[in-house]
Scaffold this active site. Structure first.
Site, PDB file in Angstrom:
ATOM      1  N   GLN A  74       0.936  -1.209  -0.031  1.00 33.57           N
ATOM      2  CA  GLN A  74       0.015   0.073  -0.001  1.00 33.57           C
ATOM      3  C   GLN A  74       0.980   1.234  -0.064  1.00 33.57           C
ATOM      4  O   GLN A  74       1.096   1.853   0.983  1.00 33.57           O
ATOM      5  CB  GLN A  74      -0.764  -0.058   1.228  1.00 33.57           C
ATOM      6  CG  GLN A  74      -1.834   1.114   1.266  1.00 33.57           C
ATOM      7  CD  GLN A  74      -3.061   0.725   0.394  1.00 33.57           C
ATOM      8  OE1 GLN A  74      -3.385  -0.273   0.023  1.00 33.57           O
ATOM      9  NE2 GLN A  74      -3.651   1.849  -0.059  1.00 33.57           N
ATOM     10  N   PHE A  75       1.422   1.558  -0.959  1.00 37.87           N
ATOM     11  CA  PHE A  75       2.223   2.818  -1.320  1.00 37.87           C
ATOM     12  C   PHE A  75       1.587   3.904  -0.810  1.00 37.87           C
ATOM     13  O   PHE A  75       2.204   5.129  -0.394  1.00 37.87           O
ATOM     14  CB  PHE A  75       2.807   3.104  -2.757  1.00 37.87           C
ATOM     15  CG  PHE A  75       1.714   3.532  -3.663  1.00 37.87           C
ATOM     16  CD1 PHE A  75       1.938   5.012  -3.772  1.00 37.87           C
ATOM     17  CD2 PHE A  75       0.750   3.004  -4.382  1.00 37.87           C
ATOM     18  CE1 PHE A  75       1.059   5.418  -4.590  1.00 37.87           C
ATOM     19  CE2 PHE A  75      -0.054   3.449  -5.414  1.00 37.87           C
ATOM     20  CZ  PHE A  75      -0.079   4.837  -5.275  1.00 37.87           C
ATOM     21  N   THR A  76       0.030   4.175  -0.756  1.00 35.65           N
ATOM     22  CA  THR A  76      -0.421   5.472  -0.380  1.00 35.65           C
ATOM     23  C   THR A  76      -0.413   5.612   1.067  1.00 35.65           C
ATOM     24  O   THR A  76      -0.812   6.818   1.650  1.00 35.65           O
ATOM     25  CB  THR A  76      -1.984   5.265  -0.720  1.00 35.65           C
ATOM     26  OG1 THR A  76      -2.576   4.301  -0.120  1.00 35.65           O
ATOM     27  CG2 THR A  76      -2.154   5.229  -2.322  1.00 35.65           C
TER      28      THR A  76
END
Length: 141
Positions: A74-76
């Site tokens: 989950q890069f966000t």
């Protein structure tokens, strides 16, 4: 490295209409974000913390119960929305850096004896879960 950890009674991740990872609880849904200075050592520390984190019923951990984990990149988690209305993702590590570190968390968990399901790195994923409690914890290293 950041991880958002949720105690769940069930969770699944779907890519292109196909379930690619699914757990039945009690267990943990884990969203993992990687930043530029993360290392395999931080991945190992994160995995150990996840395996021993006592947030399941009666203050038990996945290691106590043999409970499963669903780990999704989950890069966000490294989005920054302090200025303006559009988040910036500059603190998120690029895929070639992040993917091996997310996989290192998964590998370390499995080496500890965990049953781990995953999403697909970089894919458009649909995540479903039932947060039990609700209990959500943020880990950061």
């Amino acid at each position: 490295m950041r991880a958002v950890v949720q105690r769940v009674s069930r969770a699944s991740v779907t890519v292109a209409g196909r379930v690619v990872g699914e757990i039945e609880g009690p267990g943990l849904m884990v969203l993992v974000g990687v930043t530029h200075d993360d290392t395999p050592e931080k991945a190992a520390k994160t995995a150990a913390k996840l395996w021993g984190l006592r947030i399941l019923e009666d203050e038990k951990s996945c290691s106590d119960l043999g409970a499963p984990l669903l780990v999704v990149s989950q890069f966000t988690l490294y989005g920054d929305a302090r200025k303006g209305r559009r988040p910036t993702w500059t603190a998120a590590a690029p895929g070639p850096v992040a993917e091996p570190l997310v996989e290192a968390v998964v590998s370390e968990l499995r080496a500890l004896g965990a049953k781990v399901e995953t999403g697909v790195f970089g894919a458009d994923m649909k995540v479903e879960l039932v947060n039990d409690g609700p209990i959500t914890v943020l880990l950061e290293y």
